[in-house]
Design a protein around this motif. Sequence first.
Motif, PDB file in Angstrom:
ATOM      1  N   THR A 246      -1.145  -5.800   3.556  1.00 17.07           N
ATOM      2  CA  THR A 246       0.619  -6.270   3.443  1.00 17.07           C
ATOM      3  C   THR A 246       0.284  -5.379   5.197  1.00 17.07           C
ATOM      4  O   THR A 246      -0.526  -4.320   4.945  1.00 17.07           O
ATOM      5  CB  THR A 246       1.143  -4.905   2.995  1.00 17.07           C
ATOM      6  OG1 THR A 246       1.356  -5.843   1.647  1.00 17.07           O
ATOM      7  CG2 THR A 246       2.363  -5.100   3.557  1.00 17.07           C
ATOM      8  N   LEU A 247       1.349  -5.997   6.253  1.00 13.34           N
ATOM      9  CA  LEU A 247       1.472  -5.224   7.214  1.00 13.34           C
ATOM     10  C   LEU A 247       3.116  -5.292   7.594  1.00 13.34           C
ATOM     11  O   LEU A 247       3.780  -6.240   6.750  1.00 13.34           O
ATOM     12  CB  LEU A 247       1.291  -6.224   8.345  1.00 13.34           C
ATOM     13  CG  LEU A 247       1.549  -5.664   9.887  1.00 13.34           C
ATOM     14  CD1 LEU A 247       1.310  -5.160  10.737  1.00 13.34           C
ATOM     15  CD2 LEU A 247       1.687  -7.264  11.070  1.00 13.34           C
ATOM     16  N   ILE A 248       3.431  -3.877   7.828  1.00 12.01           N
ATOM     17  CA  ILE A 248       4.767  -3.267   7.512  1.00 12.01           C
ATOM     18  C   ILE A 248       5.193  -2.897   9.035  1.00 12.01           C
ATOM     19  O   ILE A 248       4.839  -2.186   9.744  1.00 12.01           O
ATOM     20  CB  ILE A 248       4.725  -1.756   6.550  1.00 12.01           C
ATOM     21  CG1 ILE A 248       4.637  -2.617   5.631  1.00 12.01           C
ATOM     22  CG2 ILE A 248       6.678  -1.331   6.682  1.00 12.01           C
ATOM     23  CD1 ILE A 248       4.242  -0.909   4.666  1.00 12.01           C
TER      24      ILE A 248
ATOM     25  N   LEU B 204       7.819   2.740   2.069  1.00 13.13           N
ATOM     26  CA  LEU B 204       7.103   1.051   1.416  1.00 13.13           C
ATOM     27  C   LEU B 204       5.496   1.139   1.364  1.00 13.13           C
ATOM     28  O   LEU B 204       4.943   0.698   0.393  1.00 13.13           O
ATOM     29  CB  LEU B 204       7.340   0.593   3.068  1.00 13.13           C
ATOM     30  CG  LEU B 204       7.889  -0.703   2.369  1.00 13.13           C
ATOM     31  CD1 LEU B 204       8.618  -1.351   4.216  1.00 13.13           C
ATOM     32  CD2 LEU B 204       8.620  -1.053   1.317  1.00 13.13           C
ATOM     33  N   GLU B 205       4.661   2.304   2.550  1.00 12.06           N
ATOM     34  CA  GLU B 205       3.670   2.284   2.365  1.00 12.06           C
ATOM     35  C   GLU B 205       3.015   2.380   1.840  1.00 12.06           C
ATOM     36  O   GLU B 205       2.273   2.724   0.925  1.00 12.06           O
ATOM     37  CB  GLU B 205       2.870   3.065   3.826  1.00 12.06           C
ATOM     38  CG  GLU B 205       1.263   3.064   3.967  1.00 12.06           C
ATOM     39  CD  GLU B 205       0.626   4.496   5.129  1.00 12.06           C
ATOM     40  OE1 GLU B 205      -0.169   3.561   5.159  1.00 12.06           O
ATOM     41  OE2 GLU B 205       1.755   4.645   5.356  1.00 12.06           O
TER      42      GLU B 205
ATOM     43  N   PRO C 292      -4.426  -2.226  -1.969  1.00 13.06           N
ATOM     44  CA  PRO C 292      -5.561  -1.120  -1.014  1.00 13.06           C
ATOM     45  C   PRO C 292      -6.334  -1.347   0.802  1.00 13.06           C
ATOM     46  O   PRO C 292      -6.408  -0.322   1.688  1.00 13.06           O
ATOM     47  CB  PRO C 292      -7.154  -1.710  -1.190  1.00 13.06           C
ATOM     48  CG  PRO C 292      -7.346  -3.040  -2.188  1.00 13.06           C
ATOM     49  CD  PRO C 292      -5.417  -3.325  -2.257  1.00 13.06           C
ATOM     50  N   LYS C 293      -5.446  -2.534   1.271  1.00 11.74           N
ATOM     51  CA  LYS C 293      -4.886  -2.759   2.321  1.00 11.74           C
ATOM     52  C   LYS C 293      -3.948  -3.001   3.222  1.00 11.74           C
ATOM     53  O   LYS C 293      -3.529  -3.875   2.478  1.00 11.74           O
ATOM     54  CB  LYS C 293      -5.687  -3.999   2.813  1.00 11.74           C
ATOM     55  CG  LYS C 293      -5.623  -4.248   4.700  1.00 11.74           C
ATOM     56  CD  LYS C 293      -6.929  -5.350   4.785  1.00 11.74           C
ATOM     57  CE  LYS C 293      -7.244  -6.087   6.124  1.00 11.74           C
ATOM     58  NZ  LYS C 293      -7.325  -6.631   6.777  1.00 11.74           N
ATOM     59  N   LYS C 294      -2.956  -2.272   3.923  1.00 15.93           N
ATOM     60  CA  LYS C 294      -2.316  -1.999   4.063  1.00 15.93           C
ATOM     61  C   LYS C 294      -2.223  -1.043   5.612  1.00 15.93           C
ATOM     62  O   LYS C 294      -2.804  -0.638   6.076  1.00 15.93           O
ATOM     63  CB  LYS C 294      -1.183  -1.624   3.566  1.00 15.93           C
ATOM     64  CG  LYS C 294      -1.374   0.222   2.397  1.00 15.93           C
ATOM     65  CD  LYS C 294      -0.757   0.243   1.221  1.00 15.93           C
ATOM     66  CE  LYS C 294      -1.470   1.458   0.628  1.00 15.93           C
ATOM     67  NZ  LYS C 294      -0.561   2.311  -0.382  1.00 15.93           N
ATOM     68  N   GLU C 295      -1.186  -1.562   6.260  1.00 13.32           N
ATOM     69  CA  GLU C 295      -0.602  -1.418   7.878  1.00 13.32           C
ATOM     70  C   GLU C 295       0.810  -1.173   8.437  1.00 13.32           C
ATOM     71  O   GLU C 295       0.893  -1.973   8.370  1.00 13.32           O
ATOM     72  CB  GLU C 295      -1.140  -2.334   9.236  1.00 13.32           C
ATOM     73  CG  GLU C 295      -1.700  -1.036  10.724  1.00 13.32           C
ATOM     74  CD  GLU C 295      -2.153  -2.136  11.220  1.00 13.32           C
ATOM     75  OE1 GLU C 295      -2.749  -2.274  12.425  1.00 13.32           O
ATOM     76  OE2 GLU C 295      -3.031  -3.267  10.900  1.00 13.32           O
ATOM     77  N   VAL C 296       0.885   0.175   8.563  1.00 13.64           N
ATOM     78  CA  VAL C 296       2.278   0.112   8.987  1.00 13.64           C
ATOM     79  C   VAL C 296       2.158   0.636  10.588  1.00 13.64           C
ATOM     80  O   VAL C 296       1.655   1.277  11.005  1.00 13.64           O
ATOM     81  CB  VAL C 296       3.069   1.778   8.743  1.00 13.64           C
ATOM     82  CG1 VAL C 296       4.077   2.060   9.271  1.00 13.64           C
ATOM     83  CG2 VAL C 296       3.198   1.676   7.851  1.00 13.64           C
TER      84      VAL C 296
END
Length: 237
Positions: A172-174, A191-192, A198-202
């Motif tokens: 997920t990309l935020i 949100l994060e 497990p893979k997310k970026e703000v």
Amino acid sequence: MKMSTGCLCIHGYTGSPVEVEPLVNFLEEQTDWELSAPTLPGHGEELDLKGHYYQEWIAAAELALLELKKKHDTIILIGFSMGGMISSYLAAKYKVDRLILLSAALKYISFPQMARDTVGILSDAWRGSLAENQLFIRYQTKVSQTHFLSSLEFMRCVEFTKPYLAQVECPTLIMQGELDGMVPSKAANFLESEIAAPKKEVVFLPQSKHLVCHDLDQEVLFNKVIEFLGDFVKQKT
């Protein structure tokens, strides 16, 4: 079997596909994907929200997603504002490959920034340049066309979709504008923390307000989206 990609882009409350149109156009130029950007019931450039419920908005987005899933093995969801929350719900319910949230409305109304935006609008009015204030131009008609009970449906939509963040497992990309007057910038951090993936970026956009696809960090946004989706991007020749 040839691999193919479908990308669903969902606009925000009181909005239309115009809100995500610059990004959709960019992706159409750069990829061979099928892009879908439906107009949710009662929405569009001319609003007719009275009598529509948040369940209809979710159902319309879900039907568009199912149509893409019939034809493509790779699915990408992009949601702006309320559309971000609907996209999160769909990402939790169905297997999708990537989720991108733009100004997602987990927390709504940033009162400090809205106050600053209001000062800007009043200042432009005093100088006689109100017609050049893009925020005013975008939202002046929306306010008059928005039925009060529809705003309650918007809040119900957010509250309904919020628990599903904990079930989102895809990368997920935020992306969030730091000058957003509608959604507090700290919503990105919430949100994060809530999304289980497990893979997310703000990514914060320092020069952008709510309409991030139309704002000054537009090129940064486009480049980051392509970078995040790089595994699925087969650029047109």
